[in-house]
Structures are given as C-alpha cells and as structure tokens.
Design a protein around this motif. Structure first.
Motif, PDB file in Angstrom:
ATOM      1  N   UNK A 159      10.009  -0.346  -6.416  1.00  0.00           N
ATOM      2  CA  UNK A 159       8.681  -0.229  -5.820  1.00  0.00           C
ATOM      3  C   UNK A 159       8.304  -1.552  -5.176  1.00  0.00           C
ATOM      4  N   UNK A 160       8.018  -1.527  -3.857  1.00  0.00           N
ATOM      5  CA  UNK A 160       7.685  -2.762  -3.149  1.00  0.00           C
ATOM      6  C   UNK A 160       6.232  -2.804  -2.691  1.00  0.00           C
ATOM      7  N   UNK A 161       5.491  -1.721  -2.872  1.00  0.00           N
ATOM      8  CA  UNK A 161       4.061  -1.707  -2.521  1.00  0.00           C
ATOM      9  C   UNK A 161       3.398  -0.540  -3.220  1.00  0.00           C
ATOM     10  N   UNK A 162       2.128  -0.700  -3.551  1.00  0.00           N
ATOM     11  CA  UNK A 162       1.378   0.383  -4.163  1.00  0.00           C
ATOM     12  C   UNK A 162      -0.111   0.134  -3.981  1.00  0.00           C
ATOM     13  N   UNK A 163      -0.867   1.221  -3.865  1.00  0.00           N
ATOM     14  CA  UNK A 163      -2.316   1.132  -3.738  1.00  0.00           C
ATOM     15  C   UNK A 163      -2.935   2.175  -4.660  1.00  0.00           C
ATOM     16  N   UNK A 164      -4.156   1.919  -5.038  1.00  0.00           N
ATOM     17  CA  UNK A 164      -4.893   2.869  -5.870  1.00  0.00           C
ATOM     18  C   UNK A 164      -5.429   4.006  -5.019  1.00  0.00           C
ATOM     19  N   UNK A 165      -5.341   5.229  -5.535  1.00  0.00           N
ATOM     20  CA  UNK A 165      -5.950   6.388  -4.881  1.00  0.00           C
ATOM     21  C   UNK A 165      -7.347   6.559  -5.481  1.00  0.00           C
ATOM     22  N   UNK A 166      -8.408   6.296  -4.711  1.00  0.00           N
ATOM     23  CA  UNK A 166      -9.763   6.392  -5.261  1.00  0.00           C
ATOM     24  C   UNK A 166     -10.071   7.792  -5.769  1.00  0.00           C
ATOM     25  N   UNK A 183      -5.138  10.254   2.323  1.00  0.00           N
ATOM     26  CA  UNK A 183      -6.121   9.317   2.875  1.00  0.00           C
ATOM     27  C   UNK A 183      -5.695   7.863   2.720  1.00  0.00           C
ATOM     28  N   UNK A 184      -4.648   7.601   1.933  1.00  0.00           N
ATOM     29  CA  UNK A 184      -4.257   6.229   1.636  1.00  0.00           C
ATOM     30  C   UNK A 184      -2.944   5.818   2.295  1.00  0.00           C
ATOM     31  N   UNK A 185      -2.412   6.670   3.176  1.00  0.00           N
ATOM     32  CA  UNK A 185      -1.129   6.353   3.820  1.00  0.00           C
ATOM     33  C   UNK A 185      -1.215   5.056   4.617  1.00  0.00           C
ATOM     34  N   UNK A 186      -2.270   4.897   5.412  1.00  0.00           N
ATOM     35  CA  UNK A 186      -2.396   3.699   6.229  1.00  0.00           C
ATOM     36  C   UNK A 186      -2.468   2.445   5.365  1.00  0.00           C
ATOM     37  N   UNK A 187      -3.254   2.492   4.293  1.00  0.00           N
ATOM     38  CA  UNK A 187      -3.379   1.325   3.415  1.00  0.00           C
ATOM     39  C   UNK A 187      -2.040   0.983   2.772  1.00  0.00           C
ATOM     40  N   UNK A 219       3.345  -2.563   2.892  1.00  0.00           N
ATOM     41  CA  UNK A 219       4.803  -2.589   2.766  1.00  0.00           C
ATOM     42  C   UNK A 219       5.342  -3.843   3.439  1.00  0.00           C
ATOM     43  N   UNK A 220       6.001  -4.743   2.679  1.00  0.00           N
ATOM     44  CA  UNK A 220       6.548  -5.967   3.284  1.00  0.00           C
ATOM     45  C   UNK A 220       7.881  -5.678   3.961  1.00  0.00           C
ATOM     46  N   UNK A 221       7.985  -5.986   5.235  1.00  0.00           N
ATOM     47  CA  UNK A 221       9.220  -5.759   5.982  1.00  0.00           C
ATOM     48  C   UNK A 221       9.521  -6.987   6.829  1.00  0.00           C
ATOM     49  N   UNK A 222      10.815  -7.192   7.091  1.00  0.00           N
ATOM     50  CA  UNK A 222      11.240  -8.263   7.984  1.00  0.00           C
ATOM     51  C   UNK A 222      11.247  -7.755   9.414  1.00  0.00           C
ATOM     52  N   UNK A 223      11.247  -8.681  10.357  1.00  0.00           N
ATOM     53  CA  UNK A 223      11.200  -8.304  11.769  1.00  0.00           C
ATOM     54  C   UNK A 223      12.413  -7.474  12.173  1.00  0.00           C
TER      55      UNK A 223
END
Length: 284
Positions: free
Chosen positions: A161-168, A175-179, A184-188
């Motif tokens: 898992x490299x990113x996660x957000x809370x679902x209110x 509704x949280x896809x954009x957040x 998500x950390x990515x290289x160029x």
C-alpha cells in the motif's frame, strides 16, 4: 487514530533504506509543544513504522516491538543515548499511543507511502500497476458512529500500500478517487496503470485517471452499467468463436483455475478514453 498499516519490506538482497525513511518522515509536522519532548518525532515514527512492518497491529504490540529493536538499529533511527542505563532509550506504549493519535495521519500516510514507493521496482516495460480498493476496518469507528473505511492504492507486483485516504461517513469510495490518486507517489518516468472494480467504472473517474493524472486504466464492466456492458459484449462476442489471445492456468487448493482472454479495440464503445475492450472467461 487512523490505523496506518503498511505491509512491505525492501527489495530482496538490498540494504534497507533507513536514510530515505528518516528523510521522508521529516515532512510530518510535530504536534507537540517544544517543552518536555523526550524523543524526536522522526525517531518515534520510524520505530513505530518498523514495528508495524514486523507485524504489530495495535499500540501495545508496537511498543513491544520497539522495545525489542537492537541497539544498533535504535542508534540508526536517531535514538538518544541514556547515560543512566548506558543504552539507547526508546518510548513506551503511552508515549507512542499519544503521539500517533495526535500526529497528522494524512501527512504520515504520504511520507510512508513515498518511502515505500521508492523501494519498489516496476514491472516489465516500466509499468507500475496500482489497484485501488476500499476496506472497512473491523473494530474501528468514526465520531459519527460509523465504521471506519480506508480507500487504498496498492502496488500489485508486491502487494504494498503506497497511499490511502479516509472515506468520510455518508459517502463512498467513488467520491474519493481524486483525493487518493493525488496522494499516489510516482516518478516522472513511471507508466502507471490503475485497476479498479466495477463500482469505479464511472465516466468522471475515467476522465480524471487519464486526462488529469495521465495514467492508464483497466476498469471492470458489470451489471451496474447495463448499456456499457451490452456495448462491450457486442464488440467482443464475435471473437469468442475463435481461440483466446491469452490464457493462464493455476492449480491450488484442490482446484484448477483457467482464464481465457479475448481483446479487441474499443471502436463504437461510448466511454471516455477507452482504447481496448476485453472479455475474460474463467473456468474452474
């Protein structure tokens, strides 16, 4: 307190990136007042993260794992020297609990996710395949007395898992896809491919993935999109009379699973940025 769980280890045979971890955690703001600080924030966060990587799933287990860390590792993480005990000091459960409950969970997620991403390779062709999905945390509740749900991005190759957000409370993962994708950390140089279940097969989601973030996507089409499902099936069904373009067979748990895949272009399918359409037939 957000249950920040990451399941990863550095690449096999490589030195673990302690310097990178400490540098990443420096971006997390310290919620404590300057007076009375006995342990550095970066040290406590790094030791706690290592404890979670070792299998700790609650504050007591985190404290027990930290207490068992070798002195050389404590020194590497920036522990202070205790002249009374002639050892490197480490925090107890109460200190760890209080600090992890007060720290900015979003900033900690981003810092840890960035470090984990830096220790993960990519697939053949430089592709980073990331699956997004939500999970309800058993035994965790929000202030609104609703079950706590995390929406996470996981690298498929290694299950990290490299990113996660809370679902209110009162909303859903859509509704949280954009957040989530923003976190998500990515290289160029990364060529990122997002995979998601049928709930995320939405026009707005597809546009954001491709047009805003510049990623590619694989989205499942099921009965929640009947018109789109009919269009895809109409496009792919003539191919089913011939041999599949790709087949995979797996054996395990007393079963033989086989997946046959037919792929064609998405001409005539009205869906944003769609290039290919595919049908996967599973046999057990």
């Amino acid at each position: 307190c957000r249950n920040t769980l990451f399941n990863a280890v550095p690449q096999s045979g490589a030195e673990w990136d302690s310097a990178g971890l400490l540098k990443a955690l420096e971006t997390v703001p310290d919620p404590r007042k300057r007076r009375g600080r006995m342990y550095g924030l970066v040290f406590v966060l790094a030791a706690s993260l290592i404890a979670v990587l070792a299998g700790a799933s609650n504050f007591r287990q985190v404290a027990d794992h930290v207490a068992d860390l070798p002195q050389s590792l404590l020194h590497q993480l920036g522990a202070r020297w205790c002249y009374f005990r002639m050892t490197f000091a480490f925090p107890g459960e109460r200190t760890i609990r209080r600090l992890l409950c007060d720290v900015d969970a979003d900033e900690l997620d981003r810092a840890a996710g960035t470090w984990l991403r830096s220790n993960i390779g990519v697939d053949v062709g430089g592709v980073l395949a990331v699956a997004i999905d939500g999970k309800v945390l058993r035994g965790s509740w929000t202030d609104e007395n609703a079950q706590f749900t995390l929406f996470s991005a996981m690298v498929q190759k290694v299950g990290v898992t490299i990113a996660q957000v809370e679902v209110p409370a009162g909303t859903n993962e859509i509704t949280q896809v954009e957040s989530l994708l923003e976190a998500v950390p990515v290289a160029d140089a990364d060529k990122v491919v997002i995979t998601a279940d049928a709930a995320h097969t939405q026009r707005e989601t597809a546009r954001h993935i491709k047009d805003v973030r510049g990623f590619d996507y694989f989205l499942q089409v099921k009965g929640n999109q009947p018109n789109l499902l009919a269009a895809v099936f109409e496009r792919v069904s003539p191919l089913l009379k011939g041999d599949p373009g790709h087949s995979v067979t797996e054996r395990g748990h007393g079963r033989v699973n086989a997946w046959d895949t037919w792929v064609t272009d998405a001409a005539g399918i009205d869906f944003p940025c769609a290039v290919r359409a595919a049908c996967i037939r599973r046999k057990v």
